[in-house]
Scaffold this motif. Sequence first.
Motif, PDB file in Angstrom:
ATOM      1  N   ASP A  35     -50.232 -32.784  10.508  1.00 44.02           N
ATOM      2  CA  ASP A  35     -48.918 -32.954   9.448  1.00 44.02           C
ATOM      3  C   ASP A  35     -49.834 -33.912   9.225  1.00 44.02           C
ATOM      4  O   ASP A  35     -48.462 -34.794   9.147  1.00 44.02           O
ATOM      5  CB  ASP A  35     -47.765 -31.814   9.348  1.00 44.02           C
ATOM      6  CG  ASP A  35     -47.094 -32.171   8.189  1.00 44.02           C
ATOM      7  OD1 ASP A  35     -48.055 -32.193   7.176  1.00 44.02           O
ATOM      8  OD2 ASP A  35     -46.228 -31.429   8.079  1.00 44.02           O
ATOM      9  N   HIS A  38     -46.317 -35.869   7.431  1.00 49.13           N
ATOM     10  CA  HIS A  38     -45.229 -35.677   7.862  1.00 49.13           C
ATOM     11  C   HIS A  38     -45.090 -37.584   8.860  1.00 49.13           C
ATOM     12  O   HIS A  38     -44.614 -37.957   8.229  1.00 49.13           O
ATOM     13  CB  HIS A  38     -45.133 -34.803   9.348  1.00 49.13           C
ATOM     14  CG  HIS A  38     -44.094 -35.221  10.606  1.00 49.13           C
ATOM     15  ND1 HIS A  38     -42.580 -34.770  10.125  1.00 49.13           N
ATOM     16  CD2 HIS A  38     -44.319 -36.159  11.169  1.00 49.13           C
ATOM     17  CE1 HIS A  38     -41.772 -34.950  10.823  1.00 49.13           C
ATOM     18  NE2 HIS A  38     -42.950 -35.969  11.977  1.00 49.13           N
ATOM     19  N   LYS A  41     -44.650 -39.430   4.929  1.00 53.80           N
ATOM     20  CA  LYS A  41     -43.433 -38.923   3.645  1.00 53.80           C
ATOM     21  C   LYS A  41     -42.365 -40.865   3.435  1.00 53.80           C
ATOM     22  O   LYS A  41     -42.940 -41.337   4.953  1.00 53.80           O
ATOM     23  CB  LYS A  41     -42.531 -37.978   4.995  1.00 53.80           C
ATOM     24  CG  LYS A  41     -41.636 -37.656   4.411  1.00 53.80           C
ATOM     25  CD  LYS A  41     -40.302 -37.061   4.472  1.00 53.80           C
ATOM     26  CE  LYS A  41     -39.221 -36.203   4.901  1.00 53.80           C
ATOM     27  NZ  LYS A  41     -38.747 -34.853   4.833  1.00 53.80           N
ATOM     28  N   SER A  60     -47.594 -30.093   4.399  1.00 52.76           N
ATOM     29  CA  SER A  60     -46.818 -29.210   4.251  1.00 52.76           C
ATOM     30  C   SER A  60     -46.113 -30.045   3.044  1.00 52.76           C
ATOM     31  O   SER A  60     -44.695 -29.280   2.666  1.00 52.76           O
ATOM     32  CB  SER A  60     -45.805 -29.581   5.282  1.00 52.76           C
ATOM     33  OG  SER A  60     -45.334 -30.598   5.121  1.00 52.76           O
TER      34      SER A  60
END
Length: 334
Positions: A35, A38, A41, A60
């Motif tokens: 991801d 992730h 972020k 995501s």
Amino acid sequence: MQHPLCFCCVVLIVLMSGSLCRAETVIIDCLITPDIYHFFKEREIKNTQIKIIHPGCFLSHPLFIDSNTSLSGEKGAQIQQTFTLPDTVGVINISSGDSTRAVSNVQISGVSFIGGAEKNGFAEHNPLISIFNAHDVTLSNLNLTGFRGDGVYVGQGNVVSNHHIVIRNVIFDGVNFSNRNGISIIDGHDILIDGNRFTRISRKGMPGSIDLEPNTSLQRIYNIMISRNHFTDVHGMAAIVISLRHAGGTVPDNVTIKGNIFDKVVRGILIKSAIPKIHVNNNFHIFDNRSSSASKGDYSICNVNAATGNNLPAIEKYSDSCWKSLRINQDVLQ
């Protein structure tokens, strides 16, 4: 205080922590940390070289890419969309995110991006890659597959008009025709679209593979080159659409369409106006294109009076009911 070794460092994603270094290279191994969002972020993606290795990465949430950044992949590198989007936000966004400043010097290459069209179907305003307030951007050697809206959306620049954009050697595959366009340009100039392949794109009623469409008086499109592209099995209105919506100065200007191949399309090129009897005096150059199959005409014109010298067929009578279809003259198409 930032460590001096942060400059020009190479970091495996599984070992990184803390804020991103300036002018660094980040290697993302999809087999270890798939991801991408992730990791990034709440971190600024700026002044960074991102390299993707192995297939299997996904996003995501949307990713925003800022200035002086490159995203590239080794052979087989993939990034898949696993979320649904709010309107007008892309899976990958070349934008500051807050529309208060311009973004520049961004390159994306060598990656396959997989959208959500097969799983979630059509979503007109959900692009795979969006570009806002940006200049000096290059998208090259990519596979854009299954986008729900547009493959690439070049939106309105609130701070700066998008310019010096290159889209080259990209495969646009809509997979199931549950999409809008391959490329939409709303506001931009000095844009090159060259050597790309477009297939299985656009649901019925959508424009087509490439759509030049300023919607307001603030949006300008000029100095556009569309060359050496191959269009096959394209639904929508046409392979290439130029929309002339506003008589007050927003008609796309200095557009060159040359060396393209149209195969199994509804129309090759469509120039249309929502305002009857617009007089086009804006340097359209259409030549050296080839068509093997266009069900409703290689070239169509709607409510447009093509001015002499634009390399467009002269139209003395145009239909207010629209969709007047013409075959491109031999010297224009062949």
